[in-house]
Scaffold this motif. Structure first.
Motif: not given
Length: 595
Positions: A352, A354, A395, A398-399, A409, A411
C-alpha cells in the motif's frame, strides 16, 4: 451537508407532471406485450358496453314494435353471449394487470434499494434511516394504484369516452352538444383543485416520513430512553408528530373529496339538460322513443368514464408526491463509482502506498495534508493520534469509501480509482468498534464472511480466534439466535464473532478501527490472540487509542493535524521521546493514578 432531522421536513425538487408521468411509463416498456393484451381485452369489454344500448334500441324500435319474438330472442341470446365473454375478459385483464403492477413495484423497490446501497456515507449522514425506509417501503407501495389505474382505468375509460361521444354525435348532434355543455366548467374546477391538492399531499408525505424516522430512531435508542425514564417525553413528541401527519392528511383528503361532488353535480346537470332537450325534440317529432332510451343509456356511459378518469386523476395527484420522493433519491449520483474502463483488481499481494495524498470534506475542512508512506505486503501498521487527526480517513481512502482530492492511493502499484470497486473491497476486511450482528444464528453471522463456507470451516474460524469455547456454552451453541446487533452477547463476545467472520473471509488487507476499545482486560487477552491469527500473513492497519494493543505492530504511525508526525516501532518511538512517547506515558500515568 446539514443533517435533516427526524422532525424537519425534507426539501424536495419540484417536478412537472409530464416529467413524472413520462418516467413512470418507462417501467411499462418491459411488459408492453402483456399491457397490449390487457388493452385488447379492455377494448372488447368497452365495445360490448357501448354496443348494449344500441342493441337495446334495435330491440325496441325494430322487434318489440313489430312484435317479432323470434328476432327478439336472437338478439337476446347474442347479447347474453357477448356479455358473458366480456365478463371473462374483464377478470382476465384485472389479473394480468395486477401481475404487471406487482412486478413493476418489485423492480422500482429493488432499483431504489440497490441504488441506495451505492450512495456515499454523506447520503446516510445527512438524513435519518427512518426517512430512507419510508421511501423504500411506503412511497413505492403508493404507486400501486397509479400503475394499475393508468392501464385498467385511464386508457379504456378515455377510449370509451371518445367512442360514446362519437356514437352520441352520430345519433343526434344537438343532444350530444347538450350532454357535453357542462364539461368546460368541470375541467376548470378540477385543474384548480389539482394545483392546491398536490402541495397538500407533498406536505402529508413529509410529515409521514418524519413520523417514520422518529419511530425508527426512538426504538433504536430504547435502552437510552428507558435508562433516563424519558418514555413520557418521547411519547409526547411522537403524539405531536402523529397529529401533524393526521392534520396534513385530513387537509389533503378534504380537498380531494371535492372531486366527487363536482363530478356528480356536473353529471346531474348534464343529464337534466339532456332530458329537458330530448322532451322538446320528441314533442316536435324529431326523435324516436328508442333513440331517447339509447341516448339516456349513453349519457350514463358518457359520465361514468369521466367519473373514473377523475378518479384516476385524483390518484395521480395523490401519488405524484411519492413518485417525486423516489426519483429524488434515484437521481442522486453516487460519489464513488468505478470508472468506465476500470479493470478487475487481481489477487492483492498487500503493498500500500500513499503519494502526496490530500483530502478534505465539503465544508472545506482539510483532514489529510500531503501524506506519504509505503507499506510492504504482510506488514502490520498501527495508526495512533488524537481524535479527528485523520486515522480513519486513511483507511477509508484505502477502501475507497472516499477519493483523495490530490495525490494517489496505490495498492500493489495500482491506483484504487482505476480498479472495480467490488473487486477491491471484496479483498478487504473492515472491523469497527461497533460490531454489527444480524438477527440470525451465530453460525450464519460468522458465515457472512464467506457465504459458501461449510459448518466445519465456520467452526475452525471460531476456534482460531478463541470464540469456540464461549459459543459452545450458549444454549444452542452455534445455532443460538442472537438479537439485532447481538444485544444478547457481551461486547467482547460480539467482537470475537466478528473476528471469526473476518478470518473466514480471508481478506488480503485487514483494517481494525478501534476494534478492541470496549473490551475488558480478560477478554482482551483472548481477543489479542484472535488478532494475531487475523494479522498473520496479511497487510493490516490497526487504529487504536489503547496503546497496549499495538506494541507488536511492525510500524506505528502517529497522525496529528492531517500529517504523519512520527513513524517507527514501539521501542524506536519510545526512545525518540516525542509525540508517541507523550501519548504512551500519559496513558499509563492516568492508569496508575486510577489504581
Amino acid at each position: 451537508m446539514a443533517r435533516n432531522t427526524v422532525k424537519q421536513d425534507e426539501d424536495l425538487k419540484r417536478r412537472s407532471n409530464f416529467e413524472i408521468i413520462k418516467r413512470l411509463l418507462t417501467y411499462l416498456k418491459e411488459y408492453k406485450m402483456k399491457v397490449l393484451v390487457v388493452i385488447l381485452l379492455m377494448i372488447y369489454v368497452m365495445a360490448c358496453n357501448i354496443l348494449n344500448p344500441y342493441l337495446l334500441k334495435i330491440a325496441i324500435d325494430d322487434y318489440i314494435g313489430a312484435k317479432n319474438i323470434n328476432g327478439l330472442m336472437k338478439i337476446g341470446v347474442f347479447m347474453t353471449l357477448l356479455n358473458l365473454l366480456a365478463m371473462f375478459a374483464s377478470r382476465k385483464r384485472i389479473r394480468l394487470m395486477s401481475s404487471v403492477t406487482n412486478n413493476i413495484l418489485l423492480k422500482i423497490r429493488q432499483e431504489l434499494y440497490s441504488h441506495i446501497q451505492k450512495l456515499s456515507f454523506s447520503f446516510f449522514d445527512s438524513r435519518p434511516a427512518g426517512k430512507i425506509l419510508a421511501r423504500v417501503i411506503g412511497d413505492v407501495n403508493s404507486l400501486q394504484d397509479l400503475f394499475t389505474n393508468s392501464v385498467t382505468s385511464f386508457i379504456p375509460e378515455l377510449l370509451t369516452l371518445i367512442c360514446v361521444a362519437v356514437v352520441m354525435f352520430s345519433m343526434n348532434f344537438k343532444l350530444a352538444i347538450a350532454a357535453i355543455s357542462i364539461l368546460p366548467l368541470l375541467a376548470a374546477s378540477m385543474f384548480t383543485i389539482e394545483v392546491v391538492s398536490r402541495r397538500r399531499w407533498q406536505a402529508y408525505r413529509q410529515k409521514r416520513s418524519n413520523t417514520n424516522a422518529y419511530t425508527h430512531e426512538d426504538f433504536s435508542g430504547i435502552k437510552v430512553i428507558q435508562s433516563f425514564t424519558a418514555e413520557k417525553r418521547t411519547s409526547k413528541s411522537f403524539l405531536k408528530l402523529v397529529k401533524e401527519m393526521m392534520d396534513a392528511f385530513v387537509s389533503a383528503v378534504r380537498l380531494n373529496d371535492l372531486f366527487w361532488p363536482i363530478v356528480e353535480i356536473s353529471s346531474g346537470i348534464g343529464t337534466i339538460i339532456v332530458f329537458w332537450y330530448s322532451v322538446k325534440l320528441y314533442g316536435a317529432g324529431r326523435v324516436t322513443v328508442g333513440t331517447i332510451v339509447a341516448f339516456i343509456g349513453y349519457i350514463g356511459m358518457f359520465w361514468r368514464p369521466i367519473f373514473n378518469i377523475s378518479n384516476f386523476y385524483n390518484t395521480l395527484i395523490t401519488n405524484f408526491a411519492a413518485a417525486e420522493r423516489i426519483f429524488e433519491i434515484l437521481d442522486i449520483p453516487p460519489d464513488i463509482v468505478s470508472i468506465h474502463d476500470a479493470v478487475k483488481m487481481p489477487r492483492i499481494k498487500g503493498s500500500v502506498e500513499f503519494k502526496n495524498v490530500t483530502f478534505g470534506y465539503e465544508d472545506g475542512t482539510v483532514v489529510l495534508d500531503n501524506v506519504n508512506f509505503k507499506v510492504k505486503p504482510g506488514e502490520t501498521i498501527a495508526l495512533v493520534g488524537p481524535t479527528g487527526a485523520g486515522k480513519t480517513t486513511i483507511v477509508n481512502l484505502i477502501s475507497r469509501f472516499y477519493d483523495a482530492q490530490k495525490g494517489e492511493v496505490l495498492i500493489d502499484g495500482k491506483n484504487v480509482k482505476d480498479v472495480e470497486i467490488e473487486s477491491l473491497r471484496s479483498q478487504m476486511g473492515i472491523m469497527l468498534q461497533d460490531t454489527f450482528l444480524f438477527s440470525t444464528t451465530i453460525m450464519e453471522n460468522i458465515r457472512y464472511g464467506k457465504l459458501d463456507a461449510t459448518d466445519e470451516e465456520v467452526i475452525a474460524a471460531a476456534k482460531a480466534v478463541n470464540a469456540h469455547e464461549f459459543i459452545m456454552k450458549l444454549e444452542n451453541g452455534y445455532n443460538t439466535v442472537v438479537n439485532e446487533r447481538g444485544s444478547r452477547l457481551s461486547v467482547g463476545q460480539r467482537q470475537l464473532i466478528s473476528f471469526a467472520r473476518a478470518l473466514l473471509a480471508n481478506p488480503r488487507i485487514l483494517i481494525l478501527d478501534e476494534a478492541t476499545s470496549n473490551i475488558d482486560t480478560f477478554t482482551e487477552r483472548l481477543v489479542q490472540k484472535g488478532i494475531k491469527k487475523l494479522l498473520f500473513g496479511r497487510t493490516s492497519f490497526v487504529i487504536a487509542h489503547r496503546l497496549s494493543t499495538i506494541r507488536d505492530a511492525d510500524r506505528i504511525m502517529v497522525i496529528d493535524g492531517g500529517r504523519i508526525v512520527e513513524e517507527g516501532t514501539h521501542e524506536e518511538l519510545i526512545n525518540l521521546r516525542g509525540a508517541y512517547y507523550n501519548l504512551y506515558m500519559s496513558q499509563y500515568k492516568f492508569l496508575n493514578e486510577g489504581a
